[in-house]
Scaffold this motif. Structure first.
Motif, PDB file in Angstrom:
ATOM      1  N   UNK A  75       0.805  -1.218   0.000  1.00 41.65           N
ATOM      2  CA  UNK A  75       0.000   0.000   0.000  1.00 41.65           C
ATOM      3  C   UNK A  75       0.839   1.269   0.000  1.00 41.65           C
ATOM      4  N   UNK A  76       2.122   1.186   0.395  1.00 40.49           N
ATOM      5  CA  UNK A  76       2.932   2.401   0.465  1.00 40.49           C
ATOM      6  C   UNK A  76       4.411   2.057   0.421  1.00 40.49           C
ATOM      7  N   UNK A  77       5.214   3.039   0.018  1.00 36.79           N
ATOM      8  CA  UNK A  77       6.666   2.926   0.056  1.00 36.79           C
ATOM      9  C   UNK A  77       7.239   4.165   0.729  1.00 36.79           C
ATOM     10  N   UNK A  78       8.445   4.001   1.252  1.00 35.99           N
ATOM     11  CA  UNK A  78       9.116   5.106   1.941  1.00 35.99           C
ATOM     12  C   UNK A  78      10.609   5.004   1.674  1.00 35.99           C
ATOM     13  N   UNK A  79      11.248   6.133   1.374  1.00 37.36           N
ATOM     14  CA  UNK A  79      12.689   6.133   1.129  1.00 37.36           C
ATOM     15  C   UNK A  79      13.223   7.534   1.350  1.00 37.36           C
ATOM     16  N   UNK A  80      14.508   7.613   1.661  1.00 38.47           N
ATOM     17  CA  UNK A  80      15.137   8.925   1.840  1.00 38.47           C
ATOM     18  C   UNK A  80      15.229   9.687   0.524  1.00 38.47           C
ATOM     19  N   UNK A  81      15.134   8.961  -0.599  1.00 42.72           N
ATOM     20  CA  UNK A  81      15.206   9.581  -1.914  1.00 42.72           C
ATOM     21  C   UNK A  81      13.802   9.824  -2.469  1.00 42.72           C
ATOM     22  N   UNK A  82      13.374  11.079  -2.618  1.00 43.65           N
ATOM     23  CA  UNK A  82      12.067  11.370  -3.212  1.00 43.65           C
ATOM     24  C   UNK A  82      11.941  10.808  -4.629  1.00 43.65           C
ATOM     25  N   UNK A  83      13.043  10.770  -5.378  1.00 41.21           N
ATOM     26  CA  UNK A  83      13.008  10.263  -6.744  1.00 41.21           C
ATOM     27  C   UNK A  83      12.647   8.780  -6.778  1.00 41.21           C
ATOM     28  N   UNK A  84      13.246   7.987  -5.864  1.00 42.81           N
ATOM     29  CA  UNK A  84      12.939   6.566  -5.820  1.00 42.81           C
ATOM     30  C   UNK A  84      11.488   6.329  -5.435  1.00 42.81           C
TER      31      UNK A  84
END
Length: 386
Positions: A75-84
């Motif tokens: 349902x969701x993803x999270x990463x320090x990189x907004x591009x990823x």
């Protein structure tokens, strides 16, 4: 004997044990049992009932994202990189958000695939927010931190699982089944190699990067912690504390294991060789499915008190191909749905990390490390894979 084994599996609802039979289940002559196998294996879980978020969209995180998306749970993803994050948000039509937003959302489970030094704090916050947690290996570098996470998970009735992937590999599951059936006889030694040349992480050495998989398998077969640990290292690249490590494990009844890990090896090798008093089994994960698991004739003949040379015969063991990562992700979701302890839960992770920490201590001191009696915990909890 096969029919009896299948009946026992059915009585225990042991889906994975039946799957390990591979082609042998198909050739069973009892029509009733064949029908029962089919109905047991066709059990369906509603994975979409669990809302999963993957934290970390890097090299391994993207594989977890793919599998959980295929299972209908992502349902969701999270990463320090907004591009990823934006890449997955657009291609998979899922939500991209910060970690704090996940903690305050309706997400049920958080999958952590970030650098290992961040695992403990991210997992602690997720458990405090009453989220089930899956953490890529190594769960953390410190056994006492695992105990804290274990207590939090128990306090809130949450599932805590670590990604010891090869525990869910069809070849290793079959190897465990052969051992449990007595095909190997008494275990004598295990030799594991995980060698490659390529990626060189900077946040951890090769022991923490490669060895958790093999230590997990060794403990899964031995069903106990070693009494003594000795480890050595080589550091030709000088970019971390170790680029090649060798770990020697001594168990009760003179059983031994050796785990060799290296990311400066000229060719890729992923082998687990298990020697018993009756047979040797070799798992070679670089081979195609029909040759991944082989049974070797053993022991050799003796003449006048001396072992005699003999031609080694490799007998391939049939397997049903399946993606280990998918098996692992399904197991995590099933543990949540059934409120059961995962195979590679906190107890198993604690034992693996205890051995790895002892190996690190041995490398630093150049001494044999004796594990204290209080560290002698059961390696694998009772469960569907036992």
């Amino acid at each position: 004997m096969l029919a009896t084994y299948i009946e026992n599996c059915l009585a225990k609802a042991s889906i994975w044990a039946l799957a390990n039979l591979g082609k042998y289940a198909i050739i069973a002559t009892n029509t009733y049992l064949i029908k029962k196998i089919g109905s047991t294996l066709s059990v369906k879980y509603n994975y979409s009932a669990i809302q999963v978020a993957v934290v970390g969209c890097g090299n391994w995180g993207k594989n977890l994202i793919r599998v959980y998306h295929e299972l209908g749970a992502l349902h969701a993803v999270c990463d320090a990189s907004p591009q990823k994050m934006a890449q997955f948000e657009e291609s998979l039509r899922i939500r991209a958000c910060s970690f704090d937003e996940l903690l305050n959302s309706a997400i049920d489970a958080i999958v952590i695939a970030t650098p290992s030094v961040t695992h403990f704090e991210l997992a602690r916050k997720a458990l405090l927010a009453k989220k089930h947690v899956y953490i890529e290996k190594p769960i953390t570098h410190h056994p006492e931190q695992i105990l804290q996470l274990q207590e939090l998970a128990a306090e809130h009735n949450l599932r805590l699982m670590v990604g010891h992937l090869l525990q869910y590999h069809p070849a290793f599951l079959k190897l465990k089944a052969l051992n449990a059936e007595g095909v190997l006889g008494q275990l004598q030694s295990i030799h594991a190699t995980r060698l490659n040349f390529g990626k060189f992480p900077t946040e951890q050495n090769v022991l923490w990067d490669y060895a958790p998989h093999d230590i997990s398998m060794v403990l899964g077969l031995m069903q106990e912690l070693p009494t003594k640990v000795f480890a050595s290292k080589e550091n030709p690249l000088s970019h971390t504390t170790a680029d090649t490590t060798t770990i020697h494990l001594h168990f009760a009844d003179n059983k031994k294991a050796r785990v060799i890990s290296s990311w400066v090896h000229p060719f890729k090798e992923q082998k687990l060789i298990v020697t018993g008093s009756k047979a040797i089994v070799m798992l070679d994960d670089t081979q195609p499915w029909e040759h991944k698991l082989t049974l070797l004739n053993y022991p050799c003949a003796w003449n006048d008190g001396l072992p005699q040379p003999f031609q080694v015969e490799k007998n391939p063991i049939p397997l049903l191909p399946a993606e280990p990562l998918k098996n692992e992700c399904e197991h995590f979701l099933q543990a949540i749905l059934t409120q059961s302890e995962p195979l590679t839960g906190a107890a198993e992770a604690l034992n693996v990390t205890t051995v790895l920490a002892a190996a690190i201590q041995s490398i630093a001191s150049e001494q044999i490390i004796t594990l204290k009696e209080k560290q002698q915990r059961t390696a694998i909890p009772e469960g569907i894979y036992a």
